[in-house]
Design an enzyme around this catalytic site. Structure first.
Site, PDB file in Angstrom:
ATOM      1  N   ASN A 135       0.623  -1.224   0.153  1.00  0.00           N
ATOM      2  CA  ASN A 135      -0.161   0.051  -0.050  1.00  0.00           C
ATOM      3  C   ASN A 135       0.853   1.323  -0.048  1.00  0.00           C
ATOM      4  O   ASN A 135       0.385   2.314  -0.586  1.00  0.00           O
ATOM      5  CB  ASN A 135      -0.725  -0.165   1.237  1.00  0.00           C
ATOM      6  CG  ASN A 135      -1.750   1.353   1.331  1.00  0.00           C
ATOM      7  OD1 ASN A 135      -2.604   1.745   0.587  1.00  0.00           O
ATOM      8  ND2 ASN A 135      -1.440   2.209   2.706  1.00  0.00           N
TER       9      ASN A 135
ATOM     10  N   GLN B  49      -8.423   4.427   0.929  1.00  0.00           N
ATOM     11  CA  GLN B  49      -7.822   3.845  -0.064  1.00  0.00           C
ATOM     12  C   GLN B  49      -6.510   4.886  -0.887  1.00  0.00           C
ATOM     13  O   GLN B  49      -5.785   4.413  -1.622  1.00  0.00           O
ATOM     14  CB  GLN B  49      -8.551   3.024  -1.038  1.00  0.00           C
ATOM     15  CG  GLN B  49      -9.297   1.869  -0.241  1.00  0.00           C
ATOM     16  CD  GLN B  49     -10.244   1.166  -1.046  1.00  0.00           C
ATOM     17  OE1 GLN B  49     -10.740   1.632  -2.085  1.00  0.00           O
ATOM     18  NE2 GLN B  49     -10.618  -0.106  -0.882  1.00  0.00           N
TER      19      GLN B  49
ATOM     20  N   ASP C 121      -0.361  -6.713   3.588  1.00  0.00           N
ATOM     21  CA  ASP C 121      -0.566  -5.509   4.759  1.00  0.00           C
ATOM     22  C   ASP C 121      -1.295  -4.486   4.384  1.00  0.00           C
ATOM     23  O   ASP C 121      -1.304  -4.248   3.144  1.00  0.00           O
ATOM     24  CB  ASP C 121       0.984  -5.002   4.999  1.00  0.00           C
ATOM     25  CG  ASP C 121       0.857  -4.141   6.193  1.00  0.00           C
ATOM     26  OD1 ASP C 121       0.805  -4.298   7.358  1.00  0.00           O
ATOM     27  OD2 ASP C 121       1.193  -3.060   5.807  1.00  0.00           O
TER      28      ASP C 121
ATOM     29  N   HIS D 260      -6.529  -0.793   2.316  1.00  0.00           N
ATOM     30  CA  HIS D 260      -6.294   0.564   1.841  1.00  0.00           C
ATOM     31  C   HIS D 260      -5.906   0.470   0.322  1.00  0.00           C
ATOM     32  O   HIS D 260      -5.327   1.453  -0.183  1.00  0.00           O
ATOM     33  CB  HIS D 260      -5.060   0.973   2.590  1.00  0.00           C
ATOM     34  CG  HIS D 260      -5.302   1.401   4.136  1.00  0.00           C
ATOM     35  ND1 HIS D 260      -5.907   2.529   4.590  1.00  0.00           N
ATOM     36  CD2 HIS D 260      -5.424   0.568   5.220  1.00  0.00           C
ATOM     37  CE1 HIS D 260      -6.299   2.559   5.988  1.00  0.00           C
ATOM     38  NE2 HIS D 260      -5.804   1.271   6.237  1.00  0.00           N
TER      39      HIS D 260
ATOM     40  N   GLU E  55      -5.080  -8.134   4.977  1.00  0.00           N
ATOM     41  CA  GLU E  55      -5.638  -7.557   6.240  1.00  0.00           C
ATOM     42  C   GLU E  55      -6.434  -6.695   5.843  1.00  0.00           C
ATOM     43  O   GLU E  55      -6.333  -5.520   5.140  1.00  0.00           O
ATOM     44  CB  GLU E  55      -4.351  -6.973   6.689  1.00  0.00           C
ATOM     45  CG  GLU E  55      -4.162  -6.918   8.252  1.00  0.00           C
ATOM     46  CD  GLU E  55      -3.679  -5.571   8.503  1.00  0.00           C
ATOM     47  OE1 GLU E  55      -3.295  -4.671   7.757  1.00  0.00           O
ATOM     48  OE2 GLU E  55      -3.491  -5.138   9.901  1.00  0.00           O
TER      49      GLU E  55
HETATM   50  C1  LAG Z   1      -0.560  -2.712   9.197  1.00  0.00           C
HETATM   51  N1  LAG Z   1      -1.594  -3.291   8.692  1.00  0.00           N
HETATM   52  O1  LAG Z   1      -2.304  -2.579   7.943  1.00  0.00           O
HETATM   53  C2  LAG Z   1       0.469  -3.176  10.094  1.00  0.00           C
HETATM   54  O2  LAG Z   1       0.027  -4.586  10.508  1.00  0.00           O
HETATM   55  C3  LAG Z   1       0.795  -2.180  11.103  1.00  0.00           C
HETATM   56  O3  LAG Z   1       1.753  -2.787  11.900  1.00  0.00           O
HETATM   57  C4  LAG Z   1       1.419  -1.003  10.489  1.00  0.00           C
HETATM   58  O4  LAG Z   1       1.628   0.059  11.582  1.00  0.00           O
HETATM   59  C5  LAG Z   1       0.546  -0.425   9.504  1.00  0.00           C
HETATM   60  N2  LAG Z   1      -0.379  -1.392   8.730  1.00  0.00           N
HETATM   61  C6  LAG Z   1       1.397   0.359   8.414  1.00  0.00           C
HETATM   62  O5  LAG Z   1       2.184  -0.663   7.716  1.00  0.00           O
HETATM   63  C7  LAG Z   1       2.979  -0.142  12.056  1.00  0.00           C
HETATM   64  C8  LAG Z   1       2.782   0.517  13.485  1.00  0.00           C
HETATM   65  C9  LAG Z   1       2.866   2.213  13.351  1.00  0.00           C
HETATM   66  C10 LAG Z   1       3.815   2.601  12.497  1.00  0.00           C
HETATM   67  C11 LAG Z   1       3.905   1.895  11.072  1.00  0.00           C
HETATM   68  C12 LAG Z   1       4.810   2.356  10.208  1.00  0.00           C
HETATM   69  O6  LAG Z   1       1.757  -0.024  14.232  1.00  0.00           O
HETATM   70  O7  LAG Z   1       2.908   2.686  14.590  1.00  0.00           O
HETATM   71  O8  LAG Z   1       3.866   4.074  12.244  1.00  0.00           O
HETATM   72  O9  LAG Z   1       3.979   0.369  11.287  1.00  0.00           O
HETATM   73  O10 LAG Z   1       5.990   2.083  10.500  1.00  0.00           O
HETATM   74  C13 LAG Z   1       4.925   4.883  12.575  1.00  0.00           C
HETATM   75  C14 LAG Z   1       4.657   5.829  13.879  1.00  0.00           C
HETATM   76  C15 LAG Z   1       3.628   6.868  13.274  1.00  0.00           C
HETATM   77  C16 LAG Z   1       3.965   7.359  11.900  1.00  0.00           C
HETATM   78  C17 LAG Z   1       4.496   6.341  10.981  1.00  0.00           C
HETATM   79  C18 LAG Z   1       4.976   7.037   9.527  1.00  0.00           C
HETATM   80  O11 LAG Z   1       4.307   4.877  14.737  1.00  0.00           O
HETATM   81  O12 LAG Z   1       3.378   7.552  14.279  1.00  0.00           O
HETATM   82  O13 LAG Z   1       2.805   8.116  11.585  1.00  0.00           O
HETATM   83  O14 LAG Z   1       5.289   5.617  11.467  1.00  0.00           O
HETATM   84  O15 LAG Z   1       6.042   7.612   9.768  1.00  0.00           O
HETATM   85 CA    CA Z   2      -3.584   3.284  -0.653  1.00  0.00          CA
END
Ligand code: LAG
Ligand code: CA
Length: 476
Positions: free
Chosen positions: A123, A173, A212, A216, A238
């Site tokens: 995505n 999306q 993943d 979206h 997912e």
């Molecule tokens: C998923 N499924 O739809 C994953 O299972 C999940 O683990 C992913 O989030 C998300 N979608 C994007 O692939 C994880 C963390 C987030 C993290 C993201 C990207 O739960 O917390 O966001 O991976 O690394 C992090 C920061 C955010 C920030 C973002 C972009 O926590 O605050 O906005 O990075 O910089």
């Molecule tokens: Ca998208």
């Protein structure tokens, strides 16, 4: 041979040769086994490639058919687990290992009959404004050398980059999830680039994918990517929440059941068991069994409070056993590391790569406390391993002989198996009617003998927060 005849023979031979070389040059995809009702998978969350390779013989012995690997592509630098959900390129190189180690893992696992599924982030790319990836790739948020340029990303119809209205499918999306650069999968060249990434993995011997953030990506666009892969490739999407509906994705994928995660949390976390509602009509309300991968938790729900975790060990243990016991879905178990900081990834070595995972001593729900970073190895917990054998022995046999008594709840699987759970704090001694043939069986959980009398009844003592399970293959 006359001259013209010889010429014809030579021409025929040339054609045959050409046909031969065509066959040998055609893209070759190793055969994959699509998941079935009988198969059992396990998400080896954040396990390095070398560690999975070393664990595969154990996975095979315990009855696991497939293992899901965390996103293997180059990601942003850092020590958080979620860095892996921020792709920078499709090179296989991250703290989990490099391409050579990835291929060695596939070979080691396939050799013992365990297939590899890969978590793929289609995505989006990273959300960082600029930087250098784990393998040295230089990027800015919308420019990835050799892959994507600015116009390969969506521009959000609302004019605000981030998704705001979570009931609006177009926004979900086409806008940014968590500020991550959202790929414009409406464009052919973007879909082709993503398909090429998947084809490469598939040719290396991967059997299928967890998509993943699939909700979206518009279903019709995801389908066009999936259509570029061989038909025996498994996809598990997912798709969480109400919008878009999971049913948009059934035509070409399985889905994970987040309802199941919630149910397991409610039922085992609140000490209630499904009670009388765990009959066929209950499962008929959920997503279609043959399209659904059931799970107790994943890497997100383990951290956001919606799923059970190793910290609620006895509940997690029985919920996993229950997931393997019921005639619903295709189960995926979960295995990972201990943490107190929800951002913390597993321990990395000085070179950025993870050292080999070693399971804690005395794996199981009674292990007690863990130090951060220790490998919990839920996949080896004895009740879970025992119930994998039960799951395979009972196949798709229907519910029979439901038993309920206080905190005890049990059911048969036709004439093929019977399981009784106890979510109470005291043992339950009971006489339970089964449809099992008379004889002596080995309990899949404790290893003790269970005798089924000529009238199908068995006298059992179901320990607190445990279960008794017998099946035709555990008959002595
Ligand atoms: C998923 N499924 O739809 C994953 O299972 C999940 O683990 C992913 O989030 C998300 N979608 C994007 O692939 C994880 C963390 C987030 C993290 C993201 C990207 O739960 O917390 O966001 O991976 O690394 C992090 C920061 C955010 C920030 C973002 C972009 O926590 O605050 O906005 O990075 O910089
Ligand atoms: Ca998208």
């Amino acid at each position: 041979m006359t001259k013209p005849l010889r010429r014809i023979a030579a021409a025929l031979a040339a054609t045959a040769l050409a046909a031969l070389s065509l066959t040998s040059c055609a893209p070759s995809y190793p055969a994959a086994t699509p998941i079935t009702t009988n198969s059992v998978g396990v998400q080896m969350n954040m396990w390095s490639f070398d560690s999975i390779a070393a664990e595969c013989p154990t996975l095979a012995t315990d009855g696991y058919d497939w293992a899901l690997v965390s996103p293997p592509q180059e990601d942003i630098q850092g020590s958080e687990w979620w860095d892996h959900y921020q792709p920078v390129s499709y090179m296989i190189d991250s703290s989990l290992g490099n391409e050579k180690q990835f291929k060695a893992m596939i070979a080691a696992c396939n050799q013992v009959g365990v297939e590899i599924m890969v978590d793929v982030v289609l995505n989006h790319m990273t959300g960082q404004m600029n930087g250098q990836g784990f393998a040295g790739t230089e990027f800015t948020k919308y420019e990835f050398p050799g892959l994507y340029a600015t116009d390969d990303f969506h521009s959000c119809p609302t004019g605000v980059d981030q998704i705001q209205d979570w009931s609006n499918v177009e926004e979900i999306q086409q806008c940014e999830l968590l500020g991550l650069a959202d790929l414009n999968t409406g464009k052919q060249n973007v879909r082709d680039q993503l398909a090429k990434f998947l084809q490469g993995l598939r040719k290396m011997g991967v059997s299928g994918f967890r998509v993943d953030a699939a909700k979206h990506i518009a279903a019709s666009e995801l389908k066009q990517i999936i259509d570029q892969l061989p038909s025996d490739t498994t996809f598990i999407d997912e798709v969480i929440g109400e919008q878009p509906p999971q049913s948009d994705y059934y035509a070409f994928s399985h889905v994970f059941s987040f309802d199941w995660i919630t149910q397991m949390h409610n039922i085992f976390g609140s000490n209630g068991l499904l009670g009388g509602s765990a009959d066929q009509s209950y499962f008929d309300m959920l997503s279609p069994s043959d399209k659904t991968v059931t799970l107790v938790s994943n890497h997100d729900t383990e951290r956001n409070g919606s799923g059970l975790t190793y910290q609620f060990a006895k509940q997690f243990n029985l919920a996993s056993a229950f997931t393997l016991a019921v005639p619903y879905g295709k189960p995926m178990m979960y295995s990972s590391y201990a943490f107190s900081d929800t951002d913390a990834g597993p321990i990395q070595g000085p070179d950025g790569y993870q050292p080999k995972a070693e399971c804690v001593a005395n794996v199981g729900p009674d292990h007690g406390t863990y130090a951060d970073g220790e490998w919990v190895c839920q996949h080896r917990w004895p009740a879970i391993v025992g119930m994998i054998a039960f799951h395979k022995a009972v196949g798709d046999a229907k519910f029979t002989n439901i038993w309920q008594e206080g905190d005890g709840y049990g059911f048969g699987r036709g004439k093929l198996g019977y399981v009784a759970f106890n979510t109470g704090d005291t043992a339950i001694a009971a006489t339970i009617k089964t449809s099992m043939p008379a004889g002596t069986y080995t309990d899949r959980i404790s290893g003790s003998d269970v005798v089924v009398a000529a009238d199908g009844t068995m006298q059992v003592n179901v320990a607190s927060w445990s279960a008794v399970a017998i099946d035709v293959k555990s008959k002595k």
